[in-house]
Design a protein around this motif. Sequence first.
Motif, short mmCIF file in Angstrom:
data_model
loop_
_atom_site.label_atom_id
_atom_site.label_comp_id
_atom_site.label_asym_id
_atom_site.label_seq_id
_atom_site.Cartn_x
_atom_site.Cartn_y
_atom_site.Cartn_z
N TYR A 96 11.61 1.35 -14.42
CA TYR A 96 11.64 1.73 -13.02
C TYR A 96 10.73 0.79 -12.25
O TYR A 96 9.55 0.64 -12.61
CB TYR A 96 11.20 3.19 -12.86
N PHE A 97 11.28 0.19 -11.24
CA PHE A 97 10.55 -0.84 -10.50
C PHE A 97 9.93 -0.29 -9.22
O PHE A 97 10.50 0.58 -8.56
CB PHE A 97 11.48 -2.00 -10.15
N GLY A 98 8.77 -0.85 -8.89
CA GLY A 98 8.17 -0.55 -7.61
C GLY A 98 8.84 -1.36 -6.52
O GLY A 98 9.65 -2.25 -6.80
N PRO A 99 8.50 -1.08 -5.26
CA PRO A 99 9.13 -1.77 -4.14
C PRO A 99 8.60 -3.18 -3.91
O PRO A 99 9.18 -3.92 -3.11
CB PRO A 99 8.80 -0.87 -2.95
N GLY A 100 7.53 -3.55 -4.61
CA GLY A 100 7.00 -4.89 -4.47
C GLY A 100 5.88 -4.99 -3.44
O GLY A 100 5.76 -4.16 -2.54
N THR A 101 5.05 -6.01 -3.61
CA THR A 101 3.96 -6.32 -2.68
C THR A 101 4.07 -7.79 -2.28
O THR A 101 4.07 -8.67 -3.15
CB THR A 101 2.59 -6.08 -3.34
N ARG A 102 4.17 -8.02 -1.00
CA ARG A 102 4.24 -9.39 -0.49
C ARG A 102 2.83 -9.88 -0.24
O ARG A 102 2.14 -9.34 0.62
CB ARG A 102 5.06 -9.42 0.81
N LEU A 103 2.39 -10.89 -0.97
CA LEU A 103 1.05 -11.47 -0.80
C LEU A 103 1.16 -12.82 -0.11
O LEU A 103 1.92 -13.70 -0.57
CB LEU A 103 0.36 -11.64 -2.15
N THR A 104 0.42 -12.97 0.98
CA THR A 104 0.35 -14.25 1.67
C THR A 104 -1.11 -14.68 1.71
O THR A 104 -1.96 -13.94 2.21
CB THR A 104 0.90 -14.15 3.11
#
Lengths: 111, 116
Positions: free
Chosen positions: B106-114
């Motif tokens: 089961y995957f999380g929605p993700g984190t966008r790192l800049t």
Amino acid sequence: DAKTTQPPSMDCAEGRAANLPCNHSTISGNEYVYWYRQIHSQGPQYIIHGLKNNETNEMASLIITEDRKSSTLILPHATLRDTAVYYCIVETSGSARQLTFGSGTQLTVLP
Amino acid sequence: GAVVSQHPSWVICKSGTSVKIECRSLDFQATTMFWYRQFPKQSLMLMATSNEGSKATYEQGVEKDKFLINHASLTLSTLTVTSAHPEDSSFYICSAMEGTGGYEQYFGPGTRLTVT
């Protein structure tokens, strides 16, 4: 670990069945075929998996050839929300069950 | 169904600082969690496998001292990007497997790192 080959992109008309092929000619006897999809900028979503027999759930059907060297994911009535990258993955052997993602198929459902 | 959350969903940080990303299994216990990284227009690349109560196993080419992973409980794993640089800018995604031996991740929605 077995590798998979998928077409880079496919189009499908809304309401029609989408048939996504996957080749996994080097799959071994105890490896499962998994399908996940990733809608843009979201985490992947599990769709279905199978070993030998065809499988069906509320999202899709999975057809695996008798020699297990290829499979087809079928979305019976594609909608615009099914537009995504679809990944066919053969489960890595071992206890961790880590998934190796290939490049997948970009499915675009057209209105 | 099983739900995995990530926090934050996006973060902007300055070069040289550290950033911590949390991954939680909300309604199940996850003995194993995975961390992936995804660059634009590319596929997911596995970074490391995290087992509760033990050290993470890193994939070849992933610096363990730069990407610190902690899996202190059955519902929480954290990824800390230390001394971040612009080339670390990416989409970081975690996944979790149920401890009962289920087959799905089961995957999380993700984190966008800049990193600026």
